[in-house]
Design a protein around this motif. Structure first.
Motif, PDB file in Angstrom:
ATOM      1  N   ASP A 187       2.726   6.883   5.528  1.00 49.20           N
ATOM      2  CA  ASP A 187       2.152   8.273   6.022  1.00 49.20           C
ATOM      3  C   ASP A 187       1.145   7.903   7.082  1.00 49.20           C
ATOM      4  O   ASP A 187       0.880   8.659   8.103  1.00 49.20           O
ATOM      5  CB  ASP A 187       1.221   8.843   4.757  1.00 49.20           C
ATOM      6  CG  ASP A 187       2.241   9.490   3.706  1.00 49.20           C
ATOM      7  OD1 ASP A 187       3.602   9.642   4.070  1.00 49.20           O
ATOM      8  OD2 ASP A 187       2.159   9.571   2.396  1.00 49.20           O
ATOM      9  N   ARG A 188       0.466   6.743   6.770  1.00 46.65           N
ATOM     10  CA  ARG A 188      -0.463   6.263   7.787  1.00 46.65           C
ATOM     11  C   ARG A 188       0.086   6.090   9.287  1.00 46.65           C
ATOM     12  O   ARG A 188      -0.321   6.139  10.148  1.00 46.65           O
ATOM     13  CB  ARG A 188      -1.378   5.055   7.371  1.00 46.65           C
ATOM     14  CG  ARG A 188      -2.476   4.539   8.207  1.00 46.65           C
ATOM     15  CD  ARG A 188      -3.529   3.520   7.437  1.00 46.65           C
ATOM     16  NE  ARG A 188      -2.956   2.577   6.684  1.00 46.65           N
ATOM     17  CZ  ARG A 188      -2.615   1.213   7.268  1.00 46.65           C
ATOM     18  NH1 ARG A 188      -2.717   1.092   8.434  1.00 46.65           N
ATOM     19  NH2 ARG A 188      -1.885   0.672   6.352  1.00 46.65           N
ATOM     20  N   THR A 244       0.283   4.143   0.674  1.00 44.47           N
ATOM     21  CA  THR A 244       0.008   5.166   1.702  1.00 44.47           C
ATOM     22  C   THR A 244       0.497   4.601   3.102  1.00 44.47           C
ATOM     23  O   THR A 244       0.163   5.270   4.251  1.00 44.47           O
ATOM     24  CB  THR A 244      -1.436   5.465   1.822  1.00 44.47           C
ATOM     25  OG1 THR A 244      -2.192   4.176   2.184  1.00 44.47           O
ATOM     26  CG2 THR A 244      -1.939   5.964   0.506  1.00 44.47           C
ATOM     27  N   ASN A 272       8.431   1.139   0.927  1.00 50.87           N
ATOM     28  CA  ASN A 272       7.744   1.195   2.391  1.00 50.87           C
ATOM     29  C   ASN A 272       8.570   0.744   3.350  1.00 50.87           C
ATOM     30  O   ASN A 272       8.699   1.685   4.289  1.00 50.87           O
ATOM     31  CB  ASN A 272       6.517   0.525   2.209  1.00 50.87           C
ATOM     32  CG  ASN A 272       5.380   1.267   1.703  1.00 50.87           C
ATOM     33  OD1 ASN A 272       5.182   2.602   1.520  1.00 50.87           O
ATOM     34  ND2 ASN A 272       4.231   0.516   1.180  1.00 50.87           N
ATOM     35  N   ASP A 332       0.856  -1.193   0.060  1.00 52.82           N
ATOM     36  CA  ASP A 332      -0.026  -0.238  -0.097  1.00 52.82           C
ATOM     37  C   ASP A 332       0.903   1.104  -0.010  1.00 52.82           C
ATOM     38  O   ASP A 332       1.604   1.459   0.891  1.00 52.82           O
ATOM     39  CB  ASP A 332      -0.913   0.013   1.145  1.00 52.82           C
ATOM     40  CG  ASP A 332      -1.766   1.264   1.290  1.00 52.82           C
ATOM     41  OD1 ASP A 332      -1.693   2.051   0.384  1.00 52.82           O
ATOM     42  OD2 ASP A 332      -2.617   1.251   2.438  1.00 52.82           O
ATOM     43  N   SER A 334       6.970  -1.175  -4.583  1.00 55.86           N
ATOM     44  CA  SER A 334       6.252  -0.591  -3.671  1.00 55.86           C
ATOM     45  C   SER A 334       6.722  -1.100  -1.998  1.00 55.86           C
ATOM     46  O   SER A 334       6.628  -0.163  -0.931  1.00 55.86           O
ATOM     47  CB  SER A 334       4.809  -0.491  -3.800  1.00 55.86           C
ATOM     48  OG  SER A 334       4.556   0.125  -4.978  1.00 55.86           O
TER      49      SER A 334
END
Length: 516
Positions: free
Chosen positions: A355-356, A352, A391, A350, A387
């Motif tokens: 950031d989450r 995001t 991450n 993911d 990705s």
């Protein structure tokens, strides 16, 4: 003696058929016909060309051989065991007989612990091999007249033929004997693996009614009670048990509502330092607190989570509860250095995610090093997803700790360990089990620890279940340990008492004065 001779002749015929049947026999037919022509001319050539194949057909050498791997051609395709009806029939015959004798029967249901996780890690072929070997081992514990079958997945059922004095104590011994047989090392692809099984059983007089179906259903209920107590547990069916039996097929329909209702939440298992004994952290482990079935372990509901597309939602729930726990431990005056949370492949992919997590840490006013991101070794060994790499790199730069979970099961390369900035490897429990008694296990684990030390990576051993394993791991230089010998996973409400008792034990230990 006659039986031995008959068996010998049967084996000899089988060996002959194995040697002569199949494509290899075609290589000899031209040679035989050519020899006939050489010694007898065209007449013998024609005779050999016709007679030899006909003779082989007449004696049955071309008849298809029946596989010896399966005990019942109409039974289970993977294990060769008979179907469920055979177990019910055995129970029915026992019910019809025990009215006239003092002999009694019983139903046993067992399931390999965490088998879904094993299948996901090692693949379907290895899982099928394990099921076959487990079926053989169950069979080795049975008496003449007992019947075993595979119900579904990694769940097996056994109907015991009538026996005298088949009481609770005897049944516990029967169950323990089955666990011992299943627990012996299994070699798959050159790897020595250790399995465990949870077992439930029912004596007919305890079932709700005197019927094979009721007895088998009660044994399944006892199995679920055993699984709620942790791996390798044994439970007898108790009719006063308040839990209702829920079909496994209904879990997929319930799991979404359970997530939103707060029934699925983390339980916490302590991790401690082998050097000081201090608490080094807690691992968050998902548990479903089902209103009817009690506590359900993740192996039973994670497949339903994944099939429903709720893996990311589950991750959000576990992360939020973990951050809340860190805050509440601090508010109670107890410092837990960090919480380890396992992130699925879907979450790590993911964009995001980072950031989450940063937002969650800020919201709870926690520094990034309070969160330990656990990544399965199978994820980094097989993944080429940019990705995921991005991450994990960003989370490491943020200051989160990176743990490589289930090390030794996914064949992760050293390059991948470096690429993902792994700070600690969690050694899978298959390498830890019986390390205090198995010299091969000791040698293998020593090699892993030496490699980690040379790479500057910390180590944590999972599944430490005995004091002997704990002590030897400390002697070999493993930095941290986690397992039932220290504490079982527990809901947050129980963690504060455990932390205080543990710290009190440490302070009560006599200290050896250092020489000046």
């Amino acid at each position: 003696m006659a039986r031995i001779i008959s068996k010998f002749l049967k084996q000899a015929l089988t060996s002959a058929r194995t040697a002569f049947v199949g494509p290899q026999i075609l290589a000899f037919v031209p040679a035989l016909t050519l020899g006939g022509y050489w010694f007898g001319g065209e007449g013998l050539l024609l005779f050999m060309a016709i007679f030899v194949p006909a003779a082989m057909g007449l004696v049955g050498l071309f008849a298809p051989m029946r596989s010896a791997d399966r005990s019942d051609p109409d039974g289970d395709a993977i294990t060769g065991l008979p179907l469920k009806q055979a177990v019910l029939d055995t129970l029915q015959r026992a019910f019809e007989k025990d009215g006239d004798t003092s002999s009694r029967t019983a139903a046993v249901v067992l399931e390999i612990d965490e088998f879904e996780s094993f299948r996901n890690t090692y693949g379907a072929d290895a899982a099928d091999q394990v099921l076959g070997q487990v079926a053989e081992r169950i069979g080795s514990t049975l008496r003449q007249g007992d019947t075993a079958c595979r119900l579904h997945g990694a769940t097996f059922a056994v109907a015991l033929a009538p026996a005298r004095r088949l009481d609770l104590e005897a049944m516990i011994q029967v169950a323990a004997r089955m666990q011992q047989a299943i627990g012996a090392p299994i070699v798959i692809g050159g790897m020595r693996l250790f399995l465990s099984a949870s077992i439930g059983f029912c004596l007919p007089r305890r079932a709700s009614e005197r019927s094979p179906d009721a007895c088998l259903d009660a044994a399944e209920t006892a199995l679920r009670d055993a699984q709620a107590s942790g791996v390798g547990a044994i439970r007898a069916f108790a009719p006063q048990s308040p839990r209702k039996r829920v079909k496994r097929t209904g879990l997929a329909e319930e799991v979404s509502d359970a997530l939103e209702a707060g029934q699925i939440r983390p339980w916490f298992q302590p991790q401690i330092s082998t050097d000081t004994g201090d608490i080094a952290g807690m691992e968050a482990l998902a548990r479903w607190e089902h209103p009817d079935r009690g506590v359900i372990l993740p192996g039973a509901f994670l497949p339903a989570i994944a099939a429903s597309g709720l893996s990311q939602r589950l991750g959000e729930v576990i992360l939020n509860h973990s951050m809340t726990a860190l805050r509440d431990w601090g508010a109670a005056g107890e410092h837990v250095p960090n919480v380890a949370v396992n992130f699925s492949h879907e979450e790590l992919a993911d964009p995001t995610l980072c950031d989450r997590i940063r937002w969650e840490l800020d919201r709870f006013d926690l520094s990034p090093d309070r969160l330990c991101v656990e990544i399965l070794e199978t994820v980094i060994s097989r993944s080429e997803n940019d990705s995921i790499t991005r991450n994990v790199t960003r989370l490491n730069e943020l200051g989160c700790k990176i743990d490589l979970d289930d090390f030794g099961t996914g064949h992760a390369s050293i390059a991948n360990i470096r690429r993902f900035s792994v700070g600690r490897i969690k050694i899978d429990r298959s390498f830890v089990t019986r390390i205090d008694t198995d010299r091969d296990q000791q040698s293998l684990l020593t090699a892993i620890l030496e490699m980690a030390e040379r790479l500057g990576i910390e180590t944590l051993a999972e599944g430490v279940e005995t004091v002997g394993e704990h002590a030897l791991l400390a002697q070999l230089g493993c930095n941290f340990v986690q397992g039932f010998s220290i504490a079982r996973p527990m809901p947050f409400a129980e963690t504060l008492d455990w932390i205080r008792i543990h710290r009190q034990r440490l302070s009560d230990q006599p200290r050896i004065a250092r020489e000046a």
